[in-house]
Design a protein around this motif. Structure first.
Motif, PDB file in Angstrom:
ATOM      1  N   GLY A 517       0.817  -1.206   0.000  1.00  0.00           N
ATOM      2  CA  GLY A 517       0.000   0.000   0.000  1.00  0.00           C
ATOM      3  C   GLY A 517       0.845   1.249   0.000  1.00  0.00           C
ATOM      4  O   GLY A 517       2.073   1.197  -0.130  1.00  0.00           O
ATOM      5  N   ARG A 518       0.164   2.377   0.148  1.00  0.00           N
ATOM      6  CA  ARG A 518       0.841   3.673   0.245  1.00  0.00           C
ATOM      7  C   ARG A 518       0.853   4.112   1.705  1.00  0.00           C
ATOM      8  O   ARG A 518      -0.170   4.027   2.400  1.00  0.00           O
ATOM      9  CB  ARG A 518       0.137   4.710  -0.621  1.00  0.00           C
ATOM     10  N   PHE A 519       2.015   4.614   2.134  1.00  0.00           N
ATOM     11  CA  PHE A 519       2.178   5.021   3.522  1.00  0.00           C
ATOM     12  C   PHE A 519       2.868   6.380   3.549  1.00  0.00           C
ATOM     13  O   PHE A 519       3.760   6.647   2.737  1.00  0.00           O
ATOM     14  CB  PHE A 519       3.001   3.985   4.289  1.00  0.00           C
ATOM     15  N   TYR A 520       2.477   7.228   4.507  1.00  0.00           N
ATOM     16  CA  TYR A 520       2.989   8.608   4.532  1.00  0.00           C
ATOM     17  C   TYR A 520       3.547   8.948   5.914  1.00  0.00           C
ATOM     18  O   TYR A 520       2.997   8.562   6.948  1.00  0.00           O
ATOM     19  CB  TYR A 520       1.868   9.593   4.181  1.00  0.00           C
ATOM     20  N   SER A 521       4.666   9.695   5.906  1.00  0.00           N
ATOM     21  CA  SER A 521       5.284  10.169   7.144  1.00  0.00           C
ATOM     22  C   SER A 521       5.201  11.685   7.209  1.00  0.00           C
ATOM     23  O   SER A 521       5.726  12.371   6.318  1.00  0.00           O
ATOM     24  CB  SER A 521       6.755   9.739   7.223  1.00  0.00           C
ATOM     25  N   THR A 522       4.566  12.203   8.254  1.00  0.00           N
ATOM     26  CA  THR A 522       4.492  13.654   8.423  1.00  0.00           C
ATOM     27  C   THR A 522       5.821  14.230   8.910  1.00  0.00           C
ATOM     28  O   THR A 522       6.058  15.434   8.766  1.00  0.00           O
ATOM     29  CB  THR A 522       3.391  14.020   9.431  1.00  0.00           C
ATOM     30  N   GLU A 523       6.694  13.393   9.474  1.00  0.00           N
ATOM     31  CA  GLU A 523       7.994  13.870   9.932  1.00  0.00           C
ATOM     32  C   GLU A 523       8.969  14.028   8.768  1.00  0.00           C
ATOM     33  O   GLU A 523       9.880  14.854   8.814  1.00  0.00           O
ATOM     34  CB  GLU A 523       8.570  12.907  10.973  1.00  0.00           C
ATOM     35  N   LEU A 524       8.769  13.211   7.736  1.00  0.00           N
ATOM     36  CA  LEU A 524       9.644  13.274   6.565  1.00  0.00           C
ATOM     37  C   LEU A 524       8.987  13.964   5.381  1.00  0.00           C
ATOM     38  O   LEU A 524       9.660  14.256   4.387  1.00  0.00           O
ATOM     39  CB  LEU A 524      10.050  11.853   6.144  1.00  0.00           C
ATOM     40  N   LEU A 525       7.677  14.196   5.474  1.00  0.00           N
ATOM     41  CA  LEU A 525       6.897  14.733   4.346  1.00  0.00           C
ATOM     42  C   LEU A 525       7.129  13.870   3.112  1.00  0.00           C
ATOM     43  O   LEU A 525       7.366  14.355   2.000  1.00  0.00           O
ATOM     44  CB  LEU A 525       7.273  16.195   4.053  1.00  0.00           C
ATOM     45  N   THR A 526       7.052  12.551   3.330  1.00  0.00           N
ATOM     46  CA  THR A 526       7.420  11.595   2.287  1.00  0.00           C
ATOM     47  C   THR A 526       6.435  10.436   2.254  1.00  0.00           C
ATOM     48  O   THR A 526       5.997   9.947   3.308  1.00  0.00           O
ATOM     49  CB  THR A 526       8.828  11.033   2.547  1.00  0.00           C
ATOM     50  N   GLU A 527       6.123   9.986   1.026  1.00  0.00           N
ATOM     51  CA  GLU A 527       5.279   8.816   0.837  1.00  0.00           C
ATOM     52  C   GLU A 527       6.122   7.634   0.387  1.00  0.00           C
ATOM     53  O   GLU A 527       6.992   7.780  -0.484  1.00  0.00           O
ATOM     54  CB  GLU A 527       4.210   9.097  -0.211  1.00  0.00           C
ATOM     55  N   TRP A 528       5.866   6.467   0.973  1.00  0.00           N
ATOM     56  CA  TRP A 528       6.484   5.227   0.536  1.00  0.00           C
ATOM     57  C   TRP A 528       5.409   4.332  -0.074  1.00  0.00           C
ATOM     58  O   TRP A 528       4.331   4.156   0.510  1.00  0.00           O
ATOM     59  CB  TRP A 528       7.127   4.480   1.716  1.00  0.00           C
ATOM     60  N   GLN A 529       5.698   3.769  -1.228  1.00  0.00           N
ATOM     61  CA  GLN A 529       4.775   2.838  -1.869  1.00  0.00           C
ATOM     62  C   GLN A 529       5.356   1.429  -1.801  1.00  0.00           C
ATOM     63  O   GLN A 529       6.437   1.158  -2.346  1.00  0.00           O
ATOM     64  CB  GLN A 529       4.521   3.232  -3.325  1.00  0.00           C
ATOM     65  N   LEU A 530       4.653   0.529  -1.127  1.00  0.00           N
ATOM     66  CA  LEU A 530       5.063  -0.867  -1.016  1.00  0.00           C
ATOM     67  C   LEU A 530       4.185  -1.706  -1.936  1.00  0.00           C
ATOM     68  O   LEU A 530       2.956  -1.588  -1.916  1.00  0.00           O
ATOM     69  CB  LEU A 530       4.946  -1.355   0.428  1.00  0.00           C
ATOM     70  N   VAL A 531       4.824  -2.539  -2.723  1.00  0.00           N
ATOM     71  CA  VAL A 531       4.116  -3.328  -3.723  1.00  0.00           C
ATOM     72  C   VAL A 531       4.435  -4.806  -3.527  1.00  0.00           C
ATOM     73  O   VAL A 531       5.603  -5.187  -3.349  1.00  0.00           O
ATOM     74  CB  VAL A 531       4.536  -2.901  -5.151  1.00  0.00           C
ATOM     75  N   ALA A 532       3.369  -5.663  -3.532  1.00  0.00           N
ATOM     76  CA  ALA A 532       3.543  -7.112  -3.422  1.00  0.00           C
ATOM     77  C   ALA A 532       3.705  -7.692  -4.818  1.00  0.00           C
ATOM     78  O   ALA A 532       2.816  -7.543  -5.672  1.00  0.00           O
ATOM     79  CB  ALA A 532       2.360  -7.743  -2.712  1.00  0.00           C
ATOM     80  N   LEU A 533       4.836  -8.329  -5.052  1.00  0.00           N
ATOM     81  CA  LEU A 533       5.112  -8.946  -6.343  1.00  0.00           C
ATOM     82  C   LEU A 533       5.375 -10.429  -6.129  1.00  0.00           C
ATOM     83  O   LEU A 533       6.435 -10.824  -5.651  1.00  0.00           O
ATOM     84  CB  LEU A 533       6.327  -8.293  -7.011  1.00  0.00           C
ATOM     85  N   ASP A 534       4.379 -11.243  -6.471  1.00  0.00           N
ATOM     86  CA  ASP A 534       4.504 -12.695  -6.326  1.00  0.00           C
ATOM     87  C   ASP A 534       4.894 -13.078  -4.900  1.00  0.00           C
ATOM     88  O   ASP A 534       4.092 -12.989  -3.990  1.00  0.00           O
ATOM     89  CB  ASP A 534       5.513 -13.248  -7.341  1.00  0.00           C
ATOM     90  N   ASP A 535       6.181 -13.443  -4.722  1.00  0.00           N
ATOM     91  CA  ASP A 535       6.596 -13.958  -3.418  1.00  0.00           C
ATOM     92  C   ASP A 535       7.435 -12.981  -2.620  1.00  0.00           C
ATOM     93  O   ASP A 535       8.117 -13.371  -1.668  1.00  0.00           O
ATOM     94  CB  ASP A 535       7.385 -15.257  -3.590  1.00  0.00           C
ATOM     95  N   HIS A 536       7.431 -11.693  -2.998  1.00  0.00           N
ATOM     96  CA  HIS A 536       8.206 -10.735  -2.216  1.00  0.00           C
ATOM     97  C   HIS A 536       7.568  -9.349  -2.263  1.00  0.00           C
ATOM     98  O   HIS A 536       6.689  -9.073  -3.091  1.00  0.00           O
ATOM     99  CB  HIS A 536       9.658 -10.683  -2.696  1.00  0.00           C
ATOM    100  N   LEU A 537       8.035  -8.504  -1.336  1.00  0.00           N
ATOM    101  CA  LEU A 537       7.542  -7.143  -1.187  1.00  0.00           C
ATOM    102  C   LEU A 537       8.639  -6.184  -1.619  1.00  0.00           C
ATOM    103  O   LEU A 537       9.826  -6.410  -1.321  1.00  0.00           O
ATOM    104  CB  LEU A 537       7.174  -6.902   0.283  1.00  0.00           C
ATOM    105  N   VAL A 538       8.282  -5.110  -2.341  1.00  0.00           N
ATOM    106  CA  VAL A 538       9.290  -4.148  -2.771  1.00  0.00           C
ATOM    107  C   VAL A 538       8.850  -2.735  -2.411  1.00  0.00           C
ATOM    108  O   VAL A 538       7.653  -2.441  -2.296  1.00  0.00           O
ATOM    109  CB  VAL A 538       9.555  -4.222  -4.297  1.00  0.00           C
ATOM    110  N   LEU A 539       9.848  -1.874  -2.220  1.00  0.00           N
ATOM    111  CA  LEU A 539       9.620  -0.441  -2.077  1.00  0.00           C
ATOM    112  C   LEU A 539       9.876   0.195  -3.432  1.00  0.00           C
ATOM    113  O   LEU A 539      10.950   0.019  -4.017  1.00  0.00           O
ATOM    114  CB  LEU A 539      10.567   0.157  -1.034  1.00  0.00           C
ATOM    115  N   ARG A 540       8.881   0.925  -3.942  1.00  0.00           N
ATOM    116  CA  ARG A 540       9.031   1.625  -5.215  1.00  0.00           C
ATOM    117  C   ARG A 540       9.217   3.113  -4.915  1.00  0.00           C
ATOM    118  O   ARG A 540       8.310   3.761  -4.397  1.00  0.00           O
ATOM    119  CB  ARG A 540       7.800   1.383  -6.083  1.00  0.00           C
TER     120      ARG A 540
END
Length: 598
Positions: A517-540
């Motif tokens: 999913g998409r996750f946001y940090s107010t301390e960093l003013l930054t969004e991280w997008q985590l994506v499930a691909l088959d058998d592993h998770l990646v940060l895009r």
């Protein structure tokens, strides 16, 4: 110096006025004594020259890999009694223009070795009566949040403030070293943080935020930017004319070495930084200028004897623990001798200034390639010149397996050491694995060190510069505690770390989807997008690059050296996660998109 030619006319009583019976023998004996003393002096001088040449050749052998006409390299200065006894440049300051490294001219970014000069600037203001070490930082930096605890100037100097490291924070916000940053951006990043890593004074945690704020304090108290204050009060008085903080990241400076990183296949890429980092880093200097600074620790030309003494005062925690970190300098034992040093590593630059105060001996090593290890080089140089004073240490060779085990304990069932271990304080996860019948300490996919049994609960690492042991003990809930201890390095300086055994985790495809999913940090003013691909998770990341997350334990994943710990609500849904990044802990991300992303 008296020579044989000078005394020869007296040897045969040529003037004829001295009785052979009464005076010739005493004169003869005196002449013989002089001749003998002179010959001894000449022999000693010759031996000293031979020894110096031998030592220089050994130093050259340490840097042989850089003594080539087509690679970046290093500059070294060996300093004894305040004077350079050997210096040389190896490799090129500029690969593009084929400019060789020259110890007297080539300036390097010395990265975190800069901190001692920032600390010295603060201490000079203390000596001027402009501030005290017990002053609350908020007195000078009122925009810093109130965390419910006093943060004193001394906490900044000793890295005991608990403030998160802004280098790490910028990295978590996907700010690259080639991106341009300003002091205002750095200050905003630091002051957005809603929590500390620990209560001020209760622990030690290296953070460049401390020295950035010290640089700001120098400016606000003195009315001069740190670069001008340090120039007027330190560099110019000591004749360090090739040393300076830059006024801006793109300032042109003569004779500056370009920073490089090696490519996996062959060749190099330029690795410079556009960050404005005056305070924790950012100083350009030469090994000859570092020798002038080193001399001040004995002459006291700047700050008298008081300044060097104050720089080396170790910090003390609220529980009374004395730590290795002083004020921009680290004091520790090296093979039985007291040493004071600080290294630096940023972009394609590496640096070390290693001093042995009682021996009045120092080594400065500056390099412009990220694959170099100036700290190890400096120690090897010290091994040459201080060989008769250093204690021998047992370091297990990396490549001699049969000799390794020799006097170490043979242990059956070595598989019992295998496991996953978590350092709660630093957020790091380490593994002990069995590979082809041998134990390995695994830091990451491409970093593993072989281990040798040394007791029923003790292992030693092979090939490390200093003896490093792993000792096991019983922990809570039937799990083990692992302590990793580096010989001669104190606990608070990373010489010992405690890790708790955790159960390994194999995530299913459905579990990985729940973490995405998409996750946001107010301390960093930054969004991280985590994506499930088959058998592993990646940060895009925003640049489109994908980095795989590796399961560490239940609902915890490794992202390179970072650890993500996921939170779930009462229904089992993931609501967010915390990032533990060593120098910045418990950074909170909540499920949801960047508010500015419409």
């Amino acid at each position: 110096m008296t020579t044989i030619t000078d005394v020869a006319p007296f040897a045969g009583n040529r003037f004829g006025k001295v009785s052979r019976a009464s005076s010739s023998r005493p004169i003869h004996n005196a002449v013989v004594a002089i001749i003998f003393a002179t010959a001894t002096t000449i022999t000693q001088s010759a031996n000293a020259e031979i020894q110096a040449r031998s030592q220089s050749a050994l130093v050259d052998s340490i840097f042989a890999q850089y003594d080539k006409p087509d690679v970046p390299g290093c500059a070294v200065a060996v300093i004894r009694d305040g004077k350079i006894v050997y210096e040389r440049g190896y490799g090129l300051a500029s690969l593009e223009h084929r400019v060789p490294i020259q110890p007297g001219r080539t300036a390097f970014n010395i990265a975190s070795a800069t901190k001692q000069f920032t600390a010295a600037s603060v201490l000079l203001l203390v000596r001027d009566g402009k501030l005290t070490l017990d002053d609350d930082v908020h007195k000078f930096i009122p925009e810093l949040p109130d965390y419910g605890h006093t943060i004193a100037v001394r906490n900044l100097l000793h890295h005991t403030s608990g403030l998160r490291d802004y280098y790490t924070l910028l990295g978590l916000a996907f700010v690259s070293s080639v991106d341009f940053t300003t002091d205002a951006q750095t200050m905003a990043t630091i002051t957005r943080q809603k929590a500390l890593d620990f209560e001020p004074g209760s622990a030690w945690g290296y953070s460049s935020s401390n020295y950035f704020l010290l640089g700001q304090i120098v400016q606000r108290v003195s009315g001069q930017p740190l670069r001008d204050f340090a120039r007027d009060r330190i560099f110019t008085p000591l004749g360090m004319h090739n040393t300076q903080f830059l006024a801006r990241y793109d300032q042109v400076v003569a004779d500056v070495a370009t920073g490089y990183q090696p490519l996996p296949e062959s060749g190099y890429v330029v690795d410079m930084s556009n960050w404005m980092t005056a305070g924790p880093s950012g100083l350009r200097t030469t090994v000859e200028d570092l020798a002038r600074w080193d001399s001040n620790f004995y002459t006291g030309n700047v700050g008298g004897a008081w300044l060097p003494e104050q720089l080396q005062v170790r910090g003390q925690l609220t529980d009374g623990t004395v730590i290795d970190y002083g004020r921009g300098l680290i004091s520790e034992d090296y093979r039985g001798l007291e040493s004071v040093s600080h290294d630096g590593s940023f972009a394609g630059y590496r640096a070390q200034l290693l001093r042995f105060p009682k021996e009045k001996f120092s080594v400065a090593v500056l390099c412009n390639t990220g694959q170099s290890s100036p700290s190890q080089f400096a120690e090897k140089v010290a091994d040459i010149y201080l060989a008769d004073k250093l204690k021998t240490t047992h370091v297990i060779p990396a490549a001699n397996a049969k000799a390794d085990v020799g006097h170490h304990t043979a242990i059956s069932n070595q598989n019992r050491f295998v496991g996953t271990y978590w350092n709660r304080r630093q957020g790091s996860v380490r593994r002990i694995e069995m590979r082809d019948g041998k134990l390995f300490y695994v830091r990451s996919a491409d970093s593993a060190t072989e281990l040798v049994p040394a007791g029923e609960r003790r292992l030693l690492m092979k090939g490390t510069p200093r003896e490093t042991e792993l000792r096991f003990s019983a922990g809570p809930s039937g799990k083990r505690t692992l302590r990793v201890k580096i010989a001669g390095v104190g606990v608070m300086q990373g010489g010992a770390s405690d890790l708790l055994e955790v159960s390994p985790y194999e995530a299913t495809a459905d579990q990985l989807k729940s973490n995405a999913g998409r996750f946001y940090s107010t301390e960093l003013l930054t969004e991280w997008q985590l994506v499930a691909l088959d058998d592993h998770l990646v940060l895009r990341d925003p640049r489109g690059q994908e980095t795989a997350l590796v399961p560490a334990f239940k609902d915890a994943f490794l992202l390179d050296d970072y650890l993500l710990r996921f939170n779930r609500d009462a229904t089992g849904e993931v609501t967010g996660f915390f990032v533990d990044a060593g120098r910045a802990m418990n950074i909170r991300f909540e499920r949801g998109r960047d508010p500015s992303d419409k």
